[in-house]
Design an enzyme around this catalytic site. Structure first.
Site, PDB file in Angstrom:
ATOM      1  N   ASP A 134      46.337  38.268  48.049  1.00  0.00           N
ATOM      2  CA  ASP A 134      44.887  38.471  48.102  1.00  0.00           C
ATOM      3  C   ASP A 134      44.408  38.226  49.534  1.00  0.00           C
ATOM      4  O   ASP A 134      45.043  37.505  50.297  1.00  0.00           O
ATOM      5  CB  ASP A 134      44.165  37.456  47.192  1.00  0.00           C
ATOM      6  CG  ASP A 134      44.232  37.847  45.722  1.00  0.00           C
ATOM      7  OD1 ASP A 134      44.634  38.977  45.403  1.00  0.00           O
ATOM      8  OD2 ASP A 134      43.871  36.994  44.891  1.00  0.00           O
ATOM      9  N   ARG A 184      46.210  47.194  48.850  1.00  0.00           N
ATOM     10  CA  ARG A 184      45.001  47.224  48.013  1.00  0.00           C
ATOM     11  C   ARG A 184      43.789  47.300  48.943  1.00  0.00           C
ATOM     12  O   ARG A 184      43.653  46.488  49.859  1.00  0.00           O
ATOM     13  CB  ARG A 184      44.910  45.954  47.168  1.00  0.00           C
ATOM     14  CG  ARG A 184      43.600  45.861  46.366  1.00  0.00           C
ATOM     15  CD  ARG A 184      43.375  44.463  45.788  1.00  0.00           C
ATOM     16  NE  ARG A 184      44.462  44.041  44.931  1.00  0.00           N
ATOM     17  CZ  ARG A 184      44.712  42.759  44.637  1.00  0.00           C
ATOM     18  NH1 ARG A 184      43.961  41.797  45.122  1.00  0.00           N
ATOM     19  NH2 ARG A 184      45.732  42.439  43.860  1.00  0.00           N
TER      20      ARG A 184
END
Ligand code: FDA
Length: 306
Positions: A134, A184
């Site tokens: 992340d 992402r």
């Protein structure tokens, strides 16, 4: 404005105690977090995989300054990956994990964070799946990309996250749009200053489109993380130039589930980001900040109980 206030509050210890002990919070939180236990995570993952969606699981926690806590988080990921493999959920990477480096020591010992992340990547490889790192606030971007580069030497499938609200991200997309590189792309969920990030929603969206074009034109594996109908439509348009299975859409657990199902039914790979654990406060506050209607819902449910 409201977004900035809530994001500032997401790092306030005093407010955290109030929100965590509010009478209805659990019920409201469960919309975004299916549960606290490993069993809850495995159960929710099984349901999503059975419905034709892929999953990336986040063991909630962030910003730790405690080595014991960092170790416990890494242990929790290793245990989670073992359970997922035993349940057959990691087959073809249907379930993978998302890791916040700040939960495994990045803020006080980068070498420790790299060691823990390496252990999690090894457990993921043993389970036949991958890890995505992340991305947190902009002060961590260089460190996170540096650790990503080191992890990819042994685990090339490790995924990156880039945030379109940062001025630097289009260039980062070019750097990371390499063969097999899983990236992402999201808008970004933290409170960032104008010196590093676009402040207006339209500018963030335009940047998202530019970044998406770079990633979708490259030889990597783009992971388009957004619930924004316009951006999803542009993503689908760009995807016409690519084979299915060479990119995916990603959405958060509990947000636009009907759209998730629709895309999956059309043969798109849709991965749901599924958080679990007790440390839901920061994650929950970022979800409130994204949508004023969520704040109203939260306050109404409080009023109805008091
Ligand atoms: P936007 O916020 O404009 O929302 C578009 C529409 O989606 C809204 O109109 C609403 O219908 C719906 N929606 C969006 N958020 C909602 C909410 N909270 N509640 C209800 N409806 C909502 N960020 C980050 O900084 N680092 C990271 O690592 C990640 N990782 C990540 C993974 C995945 C899979 C996703 C989908 C998102 C992230 N994010 C993230 C969060 C991301 O940066 C962003 O804050 C949210 O996705 C919201 O942005 P949208 O692109 O959905 O657009």
């Amino acid at each position: 404005m409201l977004r900035q206030v809530i994001l500032a509050a997401s790092r306030s210890g005093a407010l955290r105690r109030v929100v965590e002990h509010a009478p209805v919070t659990k019920q409201v939180v469960n919309r975004f977090v299916p549960g606290a236990s490993l069993d809850d995570a495995v159960h929710a993952t099984t349901e999503l995989v059975t419905s034709g969606r892929a999953v990336t699981i986040d063991y909630l926690g962030e910003d730790t300054l405690d080595a014991t806590q960092a170790q416990a988080t890494a242990d929790a990921y290793v245990a989670l990956l073992g359970r997922l493999a035993d349940a057959g959920l990691t087959r073809q990477g249907r379930a993978e994990v998302s890791v916040k480096l700040s939960a495994v020591g990045q803020a006080f010992d980068e070498a420790m964070a790299l060691d823990h992340a390496t252990r999690i990547c090894q457990a993921a490889a043993d389970a036949g799946t991958t890890v995505t790192l992340d991305m947190e606030d902009h002060t961590t971007t260089d460190s996170t990309l540096d650790i990503l580069g080191k992890l990819r030497q042994d685990f090339p499938g490790t995924g990156a996250v880039l945030q379109s609200y940062l001025h630097r991200t289009e260039a980062d997309c070019r750097d990371l749009a390499t063969e097999g590189s899983r990236v992402r792309l999201c808008k970004g969920a933290y409170k960032e200053p104008a010196s590093v990030a676009f402040q207006g929603a339209k500018d963030v969206d335009r940047s998202y489109v530019r970044c998406m074009k770079v990633l979708m034109a490259g030889p990597g594996y783009p992971m388009l993380a957004t619930h924004d109908p316009r951006l999803v439509a542009i993503g689908l348009d760009l995807a016409k130039e690519r084979a299915k299975g060479t990119y995916e859409f990603q959405m958060l657990y509990g947000i636009r589930p009907t759209e998730q199902e629709r895309l999956a039914a059309e043969g798109e790979t849709v991965r749901v980001y599924l958080p679990y654990g007790d440390e839901w406060y920061g994650y929950f506050m970022r979800r409130l900040a994204e949508r004023p209607a969520n704040v109203t819902f939260f306050l109404r449910s409080l009023a109805s109980k008091s």
